[in-house]
Scaffold this active site. Structure first.
Site, PDB file in Angstrom:
ATOM      1  N   ASP A 159       0.805  -1.213   0.000  1.00 27.39           N
ATOM      2  CA  ASP A 159       0.000   0.000   0.000  1.00 27.39           C
ATOM      3  C   ASP A 159       0.842   1.268   0.000  1.00 27.39           C
ATOM      4  O   ASP A 159       1.560   1.535   0.955  1.00 27.39           O
ATOM      5  CB  ASP A 159      -0.937   0.011   1.206  1.00 27.39           C
ATOM      6  N   ASP A 363      -1.612   6.774  -6.422  1.00 26.15           N
ATOM      7  CA  ASP A 363      -1.938   5.760  -5.415  1.00 26.15           C
ATOM      8  C   ASP A 363      -2.168   4.404  -6.066  1.00 26.15           C
ATOM      9  O   ASP A 363      -2.896   4.301  -7.046  1.00 26.15           O
ATOM     10  CB  ASP A 363      -3.186   6.190  -4.635  1.00 26.15           C
TER      11      ASP A 363
END
Length: 483
Positions: A159, A363
């Protein structure tokens, strides 16, 4: 723009016109016809099969001078839901996406206001909490590596939107169901708890302390999920390469909507993320390549070390948010559709202000790119005009620009180019017109947001090697570089 001969000159001329006059014509420059790409129509992908031995998780590992080079194989989180239909998997992905965008936007807004989070907790010695910018405890991709000595191989979610590395640990006060046996630190020779007085403990936003003077960590998520336990140091093993002394959370109480991975490898910009901790070993460079699963059976991958930077990459500078060091902010100056800059999409719509509001982040865990409302409306309208010969279909979920392409094998769609500072990124057609059902409906894969934060999602990043050169404070995009 890549691979289009003279189009790069055209773009440069248009950019200079844009900055000189601040007015852009909707007619292509010099009367040139609009530019199109061919979209090959592929169906929604089924769940990928998960077959992974302990040695397959690493594609290669070697040493170059003093720095290691790692190449990890990545799998999409859908592989953990092998019984679901393609339609159900896509629905779940959009649900995760909405939750994540809400959490990222909330974290950015809270940081701009001067707060670290929105959840108060008093568990086990904590008087305050931190919120990692991710909901449902999950990015979209995971890998497998060894934890401890001897190494126990575990699935870990990757992540870029959070920093702390953590995994579930025995004994469990409360643990969610995971694919592998839960890690037992008492069986590892390299596990060491971090003392409360340690500088490492003080790096946590809100550390706690137990009655044995050992450091406690807590990560809370926007949906109420949390992980809580001892902060510790441990060795991570990527087949032949060991990375000792990685600070990580050993979670004995992990509650909420987590997926079946053992924990999370935080890849953000903060001090406790894996790239920050292991940076010197890998020359502060890493990259990932996320494959379009509807069109390719090649695995997605992540590389740490000098090999992470592709020679064909176009780089844009990283922008620093003084209030929030986790996210990878970049500067988006405008967007072109069909070879023409879209009027109404000015750089000011994406500006990160001094208080930490606004901005654009790259992201890996968000799927659909979110743009501030005015920018999205202008982009969508320009695309609709360029795709006016395609048969429209009903809206689908968050998508308001959909087409009925049933019975076709390919169509022509207008080009879409993202203009970052120093880098024009021309998207493949499959990165912005995507299948949403099994009946031939395809939707324009951008969405508007009421938040000031814009997010470049992983659908738009598919097929690019996205390189993070932390030493040079820049992000690169290399097309067709997933091999």
């Amino acid at each position: 723009m890549w691979g289009h001969g003279g189009n790069f000159i055209l773009l440069v001329l248009q950019v200079s016109t844009f900055f000189a006059t601040a007015v852009v014509s909707v007619v292509p420059a010099f009367g040139l016809p609009p530019q199109y790409r061919t979209l090959i129509l592929n169906p929604l992908p089924s769940a990928p099969t998960l077959s992974w031995s302990e040695t397959e998780s690493l594609l290669e590992s070697q040493s170059e001078s003093s720095a290691s080079v790692l190449s990890l194989q990545l799998h999409h989180i859908d592989a953990l839901s092998s019984n679901a239909t393609p339609q159900a998997l896509f629905g779940l992905r959009l649900q995760r996406d909405a939750a994540r965008v809400t959490a990222l936007s909330s974290l950015a807004a809270a940081s701009a206001r001067g707060g670290a989070g929105v959840v108060n907790a008093t568990r086990a010695g904590f008087s305050s909490s931190i919120i990692s910018g991710l909901a449902q405890g999950s990015g979209e991709y995971f890998t497998r590596f060894g934890v401890g000595t001897p190494p126990r191989y575990l699935y870990m979610v990757l992540d870029t939107g959070s920093d702390v590395v953590w995994l579930q640990c025995a004994p469990c006060r409360k643990c969610y169901s995971q694919t592998d046996p839960i890690f037992d630190p008492s069986k590892s020779r390299s596990f060491a708890a971090v003392p409360c007085e340690s500088p490492m403990c003080r790096r946590l936003d809100s550390p706690g302390c137990n009655n044995r003077r050992k450091c406690l960590y807590q990560v809370s998520y926007g949906d109420g999920s949390f992980t809580l336990g001892e902060f510790s140091v441990e060795t991570l093993t990527f087949r032949r390469t060991m990375v000792p002394g990685v600070a990580l959370g050993c979670g004995h109480d992990n509650e909420g909507l987590f997926v079946g991975a053992a924990g999370l490898l935080g890849l953000g910009r903060g001090r406790l993320s894996f790239p920050s901790q292991a940076g010197p070993r890998f020359n502060n460079k890493f990259s990932y390549c996320l494959v379009d699963r509807s069109a390719s059976s090649k695995p997605s991958s992540m590389v740490f070390g000098d090999s992470a930077l592709s020679r064909t990459a176009r780089f844009t500078p990283l922008v620093k948010n003084p209030k929030l060091d986790t996210f990878y902010y970049v500067e988006l100056l405008g967007i072109s559709v069909g070879g023409t800059r879209v009027p109404g999409i000015a750089a000011s719509l994406f500006k990160l202000d001094p208080s930490g509001n606004g901005g654009v982040i790259v992201d890996s865990g968000t799927s659909v790119t979110r743009l501030t409302r005015l920018a999205y409306a202008a982009l969508r309208d320009a695309f609709r005009i360029g795709a006016s010969d395609l048969k429209r279909a009903a809206d689908f979920s968050l998508f308001d620009t959909c087409y009925d392409l049933s019975g076709k094998s390919e169509v022509k769609v207008p080009t879409v180019v993202l203009h970052f500072r120093g880098a024009d990124v021309s998207l493949p057609a499959s990165n912005y017109l995507i299948p949403v059902d099994t009946d031939g409906s395809f939707c324009f894969a951008f969405a508007g947001t009421m938040s000031a934060l814009s997010i470049i999602g992983n659908i738009q990043q598919q097929g690019f090697r996205v390189s993070f050169d932390l030493a040079g404070s820049r992000v690169g995009f290399a097309p067709r570089a997933c091999a």
